[in-house]
Design an enzyme around this catalytic site. Structure first.
Site, PDB file in Angstrom:
ATOM      1  N   LEU A  84      30.699  23.158  77.359  1.00 32.67           N
ATOM      2  CA  LEU A  84      29.480  22.483  76.910  1.00 32.67           C
ATOM      3  C   LEU A  84      29.739  21.475  75.795  1.00 32.67           C
ATOM      4  CD1 LEU A  84      27.203  25.639  76.860  1.00 32.67           C
ATOM      5  CD2 LEU A  84      26.980  23.732  78.454  1.00 32.67           C
ATOM      6  N   ARG A 135      27.240  16.702  83.679  1.00 37.65           N
ATOM      7  CA  ARG A 135      27.776  15.888  82.580  1.00 37.65           C
ATOM      8  C   ARG A 135      28.857  14.940  83.095  1.00 37.65           C
ATOM      9  NH1 ARG A 135      26.944  13.825  77.440  1.00 37.65           N
ATOM     10  NH2 ARG A 135      28.816  13.980  76.135  1.00 37.65           N
ATOM     11  N   ARG A 155      26.484  53.569  77.001  1.00 43.10           N
ATOM     12  CA  ARG A 155      27.716  52.836  77.296  1.00 43.10           C
ATOM     13  C   ARG A 155      27.737  52.382  78.745  1.00 43.10           C
ATOM     14  NH1 ARG A 155      31.514  57.275  74.077  1.00 43.10           N
ATOM     15  NH2 ARG A 155      31.216  56.372  71.991  1.00 43.10           N
ATOM     16  N   GLN A 178      40.592  18.689  86.430  1.00 40.86           N
ATOM     17  CA  GLN A 178      41.386  19.893  86.668  1.00 40.86           C
ATOM     18  C   GLN A 178      41.251  20.916  85.544  1.00 40.86           C
ATOM     19  OE1 GLN A 178      45.417  18.671  87.429  1.00 40.86           O
ATOM     20  NE2 GLN A 178      44.942  17.762  89.422  1.00 40.86           N
ATOM     21  N   GLU A 203      28.083  51.697  70.114  1.00 42.13           N
ATOM     22  CA  GLU A 203      28.372  52.671  71.177  1.00 42.13           C
ATOM     23  C   GLU A 203      29.879  52.799  71.413  1.00 42.13           C
ATOM     24  OE1 GLU A 203      25.746  53.916  71.376  1.00 42.13           O
ATOM     25  OE2 GLU A 203      24.159  52.444  71.474  1.00 42.13           O
ATOM     26  N   GLY A 204      30.657  52.714  70.349  1.00 45.48           N
ATOM     27  CA  GLY A 204      32.103  52.870  70.433  1.00 45.48           C
ATOM     28  C   GLY A 204      32.823  51.548  70.327  1.00 45.48           C
ATOM     29  N   THR A 205      33.643  51.395  69.290  1.00 45.05           N
ATOM     30  CA  THR A 205      34.427  50.179  69.107  1.00 45.05           C
ATOM     31  C   THR A 205      35.548  50.102  70.142  1.00 45.05           C
ATOM     32  OG1 THR A 205      35.939  51.288  67.599  1.00 45.05           O
ATOM     33  CG2 THR A 205      33.996  50.255  66.618  1.00 45.05           C
ATOM     34  N   PHE A 261      26.624  62.751  72.176  1.00 43.46           N
ATOM     35  CA  PHE A 261      27.630  62.097  72.999  1.00 43.46           C
ATOM     36  C   PHE A 261      27.142  61.922  74.441  1.00 43.46           C
ATOM     37  CE2 PHE A 261      31.633  63.288  70.352  1.00 43.46           C
ATOM     38  CZ  PHE A 261      31.258  62.344  69.414  1.00 43.46           C
ATOM     39  N   CYS A 286      24.153  61.275  75.323  1.00 37.26           N
ATOM     40  CA  CYS A 286      23.264  60.107  75.300  1.00 37.26           C
ATOM     41  C   CYS A 286      24.060  58.819  75.156  1.00 37.26           C
ATOM     42  CB  CYS A 286      22.259  60.244  74.166  1.00 37.26           C
ATOM     43  SG  CYS A 286      21.295  61.770  74.203  1.00 37.26           S
TER      44      CYS A 286
END
Length: 397
Positions: A351, A281, A256, A292, A376-378, A249, A251
């Site tokens: 785009l 464009r 994170r 706008q 690294e954690g949801t 944890f 690490c």
């Protein structure tokens, strides 16, 4: 004189000369060695191993660690570097994160002096690559349910089990493997089946890493399934310090932290691409930037990017002051990755049809960030960490 229009809040003024130098140096590296090639790497599903010497030469491997050839840079400098790398591609930042914040950090925090001297200098120069094997097929968000075992047999440890989604495992020289250790002759932590870390040279018989394919995300990176089939290690392969899940944890907290900065970098790149495209464009006789609805999109994205950068910088200052708390890292990881995904998706709409091509970065970033959101954690895990901090109630089980 007008400054950078993307820097709405003049955050440039908050950075020291050394921090700006680090950022600009890593940005130049990305411009030269990543941007010209990353679309092809992503399309072909290739991680560019020939990039590793450039990352090492720039002092990016374990750059926040001290000694053993590591650069020993500040938390904010490390964060700025991660932002620039992820502006190039999440997969490139992931390599540096796995190498430095996970594998090297585990050895630096939990390893013996001999282990540190054996591996850290070679990893800092890129002559050795590491991986961090915690997640299992049935133990992702709940690492306490891991089933990989390490059994003491005479003068050896014997490791058996499976790991999944292990970054760099197929190209790594050493794996930091977390397993439930048992020693029949020891009734203390190891003998009780507590989680311990082990350094496993990947050439050891019984260690097999297979890249996970096909993937729709992090294609310029490597994630692997790992099989440990009675892998025999010497007694001193165990990381001697900080047994239990607190070891990995610690690490994960480092990784994170870097993700919070990296996500802000990916978001800024998407905004930059969208803003340039909108200015060039022409439709209905005017550039898209003059409409706008387009301006509303650009403003929303710029606000999200500014907030993400502020949050990353705040936790960086806290970390350098030795005051950063785990729930604050969770707040930054959760908020910044969410924001970055929203910015990437909005940039793609600016785009138009061209946004689905690999000529432009936003859709690639959006795909990559789906992985960053998960590892690294949801979202759910970080939400519950913050909920525990706010209420005092543990809601994981």
């Amino acid at each position: 004189m007008m400054g950078d229009p993307l820097d709405l809040l003049a955050l440039e003024d908050e950075l020291s000369a050394a921090e700006r130098e680090t950022r600009d140096r890593v940005r130049a590296l990305v411009d030269e060695h990543v941007r010209p090639h990353v679309a092809r790497w992503f399309a072909d599903g290739v991680f560019p191993l020939d990039l590793v010497p450039h990352l090492a030469e720039a002092g990016l491997l374990g750059m926040h660690l001290h000694g053993h050839g590591c650069a020993g840079r500040s938390a904010v400098e490390y964060g700025l570097a991660m932002a620039e790398l992820e502006a190039g591609d999440s997969g490139i930042r992931t390599f540096v994160s796995v190498q430095g914040s996970l594998a090297m950090s585990a050895i630096a925090k939990h390893g013996s002096t001999v282990q540190q001297e054996r591996w850290l200098p070679a990893m800092a120069t890129g002559d050795a690559i590491g991986c961090f094997a915690l997640t299992e097929p049935a133990a992702g968000s709940d690492p306490a349910s891991m089933t990989t075992t390490a059994t003491r047999v005479g003068d050896e440890w014997v490791l058996s089990g499976r790991k999944r989604w292990i970054g760099l495992a197929s190209v790594a020289d050493v794996a930091v493997v977390w397993a439930r250790a048992s020693d029949p002759a020891d009734e203390t932590a190891a003998g009780a089946g507590r989680v311990r870390g082990f350094l496993v040279p990947t050439s050891t018989p019984g260690f097999v890493a297979t890249p996970i394919e096909p993937k729709l995300s992090l294609r310029a990176s490597l994630q692997c399934d790992v099989v440990l089939d009675d892998v025999r290690l010497p007694a001193d392969a165990i990381l001697p310090h900080h047994p239990g899940l607190a070891g990995p944890f610690a690490c994960l907290a480092e990784a994170r932290y870097g993700i919070a900065w990296g996500a802000a970098g990916a978001a800024r790149d998407c905004l930059d691409v969208a803003l340039r495209h909108a200015g060039e464009r022409v439709q209905f006789g005017r550039p898209l930037a003059a409409f706008q609805l387009t301006q509303a999109k650009l403003v929303d994205m710029a606000l999200e990017v500014s907030a993400a950068q502020l949050l990353a910088l705040r936790i960086g200052r806290l970390k350098d002051a030795g005051r950063l708390e785990p729930h604050q890292v969770s707040a930054a990881k959760l908020a910044n990755v969410r924001s970055a995904i929203d910015v990437a998706r909005t940039a793609r709409t600016v785009l138009g049809g061209d946004g689905i091509t690999l000529e432009h970065s936003p859709m690639r970033h959006a795909a990559n960030l789906e992985s960053v959101r998960t590892y690294e954690g949801t979202d759910e895990v970080h939400t519950l960490i913050l909920g525990r901090h706010l209420t005092g109630h543990q809601a994981f089980r």
